[in-house]
Scaffold this motif. Structure first.
Motif, short mmCIF file in Angstrom:
data_model
loop_
_atom_site.label_atom_id
_atom_site.label_comp_id
_atom_site.label_asym_id
_atom_site.label_seq_id
_atom_site.Cartn_x
_atom_site.Cartn_y
_atom_site.Cartn_z
N UNK A 7 0.12 -26.37 9.71
CA UNK A 7 -1.03 -27.27 9.84
C UNK A 7 -2.21 -26.58 10.47
N UNK A 8 -2.62 -27.06 11.62
CA UNK A 8 -3.80 -26.51 12.31
C UNK A 8 -3.42 -25.54 13.43
N UNK A 9 -2.16 -25.06 13.40
CA UNK A 9 -1.69 -24.13 14.43
C UNK A 9 -0.94 -22.96 13.81
N UNK A 10 -0.88 -21.87 14.57
CA UNK A 10 -0.11 -20.69 14.14
C UNK A 10 0.54 -20.05 15.36
N UNK A 11 1.56 -19.27 15.08
CA UNK A 11 2.24 -18.51 16.13
C UNK A 11 2.72 -17.20 15.54
N UNK A 12 2.66 -16.13 16.34
CA UNK A 12 3.05 -14.80 15.89
C UNK A 12 4.15 -14.23 16.77
N UNK A 13 5.10 -13.55 16.13
CA UNK A 13 6.11 -12.76 16.83
C UNK A 13 6.01 -11.35 16.25
N UNK A 14 5.89 -10.36 17.15
CA UNK A 14 5.80 -8.96 16.74
C UNK A 14 7.02 -8.21 17.24
N UNK A 15 7.50 -7.28 16.41
CA UNK A 15 8.56 -6.38 16.85
C UNK A 15 8.04 -4.97 16.58
N UNK A 72 0.85 -1.17 0.00
CA UNK A 72 0.00 0.00 0.00
C UNK A 72 0.90 1.23 0.00
N UNK A 73 0.86 2.02 -1.07
CA UNK A 73 1.73 3.19 -1.20
C UNK A 73 1.47 4.25 -0.13
N UNK A 74 0.25 4.37 0.34
CA UNK A 74 -0.08 5.41 1.31
C UNK A 74 0.47 5.06 2.69
N UNK A 75 0.19 3.85 3.17
CA UNK A 75 0.63 3.46 4.51
C UNK A 75 2.03 2.88 4.52
N UNK A 76 2.55 2.54 3.36
CA UNK A 76 3.86 1.88 3.19
C UNK A 76 3.88 0.45 3.75
N UNK A 77 2.71 -0.08 4.04
CA UNK A 77 2.63 -1.44 4.57
C UNK A 77 2.92 -2.46 3.48
N UNK A 78 3.75 -3.45 3.83
CA UNK A 78 4.08 -4.54 2.93
C UNK A 78 3.72 -5.85 3.64
N UNK A 79 3.00 -6.71 2.94
CA UNK A 79 2.65 -8.02 3.49
C UNK A 79 3.14 -9.06 2.50
N UNK A 80 4.01 -9.95 2.96
CA UNK A 80 4.54 -11.01 2.12
C UNK A 80 4.10 -12.34 2.71
N UNK A 81 3.51 -13.19 1.88
CA UNK A 81 3.07 -14.49 2.38
C UNK A 81 3.51 -15.58 1.41
N UNK A 82 3.74 -16.76 1.97
CA UNK A 82 4.07 -17.91 1.14
C UNK A 82 3.31 -19.13 1.65
N UNK A 83 3.38 -20.20 0.90
CA UNK A 83 2.72 -21.44 1.29
C UNK A 83 3.73 -22.53 1.63
N UNK A 84 4.87 -22.13 2.16
CA UNK A 84 5.91 -23.08 2.55
C UNK A 84 5.55 -23.79 3.84
N UNK A 85 6.56 -24.33 4.51
CA UNK A 85 6.28 -25.10 5.73
C UNK A 85 6.15 -24.22 6.96
N UNK A 86 6.45 -22.93 6.85
CA UNK A 86 6.40 -22.05 8.01
C UNK A 86 7.63 -22.24 8.88
N UNK A 87 7.78 -21.39 9.85
CA UNK A 87 8.91 -21.48 10.78
C UNK A 87 8.53 -22.38 11.95
N UNK A 88 9.50 -23.13 12.46
CA UNK A 88 9.26 -23.93 13.65
C UNK A 88 8.94 -22.99 14.80
N UNK A 89 7.87 -23.30 15.53
CA UNK A 89 7.44 -22.42 16.60
C UNK A 89 8.52 -22.23 17.67
N UNK A 90 9.23 -23.30 18.01
CA UNK A 90 10.26 -23.21 19.05
C UNK A 90 11.42 -22.30 18.65
N UNK A 91 11.68 -22.18 17.36
CA UNK A 91 12.82 -21.40 16.87
C UNK A 91 12.43 -20.02 16.34
N UNK A 92 11.15 -19.75 16.21
CA UNK A 92 10.68 -18.54 15.53
C UNK A 92 11.23 -17.26 16.15
#
Length: 181
Positions: free
Chosen positions: A77-85, A11-31
């Motif tokens: 799979x059927x779980x997700x985890x988020x890390x915010x900075x 979005x040029x106005x907010x400068x927000x960038x969202x990148x998504x993929x359909x890979x295996x995701x990051x291991x929750x313990x290491x994220x």
């Protein structure tokens, strides 16, 4: 990663960038470590001569450090985890149950003018065309089978830009560059 789709929203106005993929995701313990710790990577367990990206663990750290907002969500799979900075402080969320099966990583960020501009008066002038050109260049070197898509919202326009990219190879890049005046 077994990913074959990468989507980039800008979005040029907010400068927000969202990148998504359909890979295996990051291991929750290491994220948390992938995003915050120096020299934290998966390179040790990888085999040589395999198409792969992200082996050194640098991209997420740099993006998180140079963003005003950074949110990474890993789906496994059927779980997700988020890390915010936010403002240089990392917060690790709990593992959440998802309603449907999904894999991959979603990174939502806003690049920081404070760190990326030379003076306080400067403004980050990132345009959809800049990302379009970068993805065009990347399309010459990405592994076969990966499809990239850009959706961009232009400043001052109700129209969105939509582009698709797939592997073109270096000869196609040379041909493109030979046509540029």
């Amino acid at each position: 990663s077994p990913a074959d789709k990468v989507e980039v929203y800008f979005n040029e106005i907010t400068k927000e960038i969202v990148i998504s993929d359909n890979g295996r995701g990051l291991k929750f313990d290491d994220m948390y470590g992938f995003i915050t710790k120096k020299h934290f990577s998966t390179k040790i367990g990888r085999t040589l001569k395999v198409d792969t990206a992200g082996e050194n663990g640098v991209g997420l750290k740099i993006t998180a450090a140079l963003s005003d907002k950074f949110i990474a969500t890993s789906y496994r799979g059927m779980e997700s985890k988020t890390v915010q900075v936010i403002d240089g402080k990392a917060v690790e969320g709990p593992i959440k149950k998802e309603k449907k099966f999904r894999t991959g990583l979603v990174v939502d960020f806003i690049p920081s003018e404070k760190y990326l501009c030379e003076t306080r008066e400067d403004k980050l002038d990132l345009k959809v065309e800049d990302l379009d050109e970068w993805l065009r260049q990347m399309s010459y070197i990405i592994p076969k089978g990966i499809k990239m898509k850009l959706v961009g919202e232009k400043r001052g326009s109700d129209l969105a830009i939509l582009r698709n990219y797939s592997r073109q190879g270096l000869p196609a890049d040379v041909a493109f560059l030979s046509q540029v005046p």
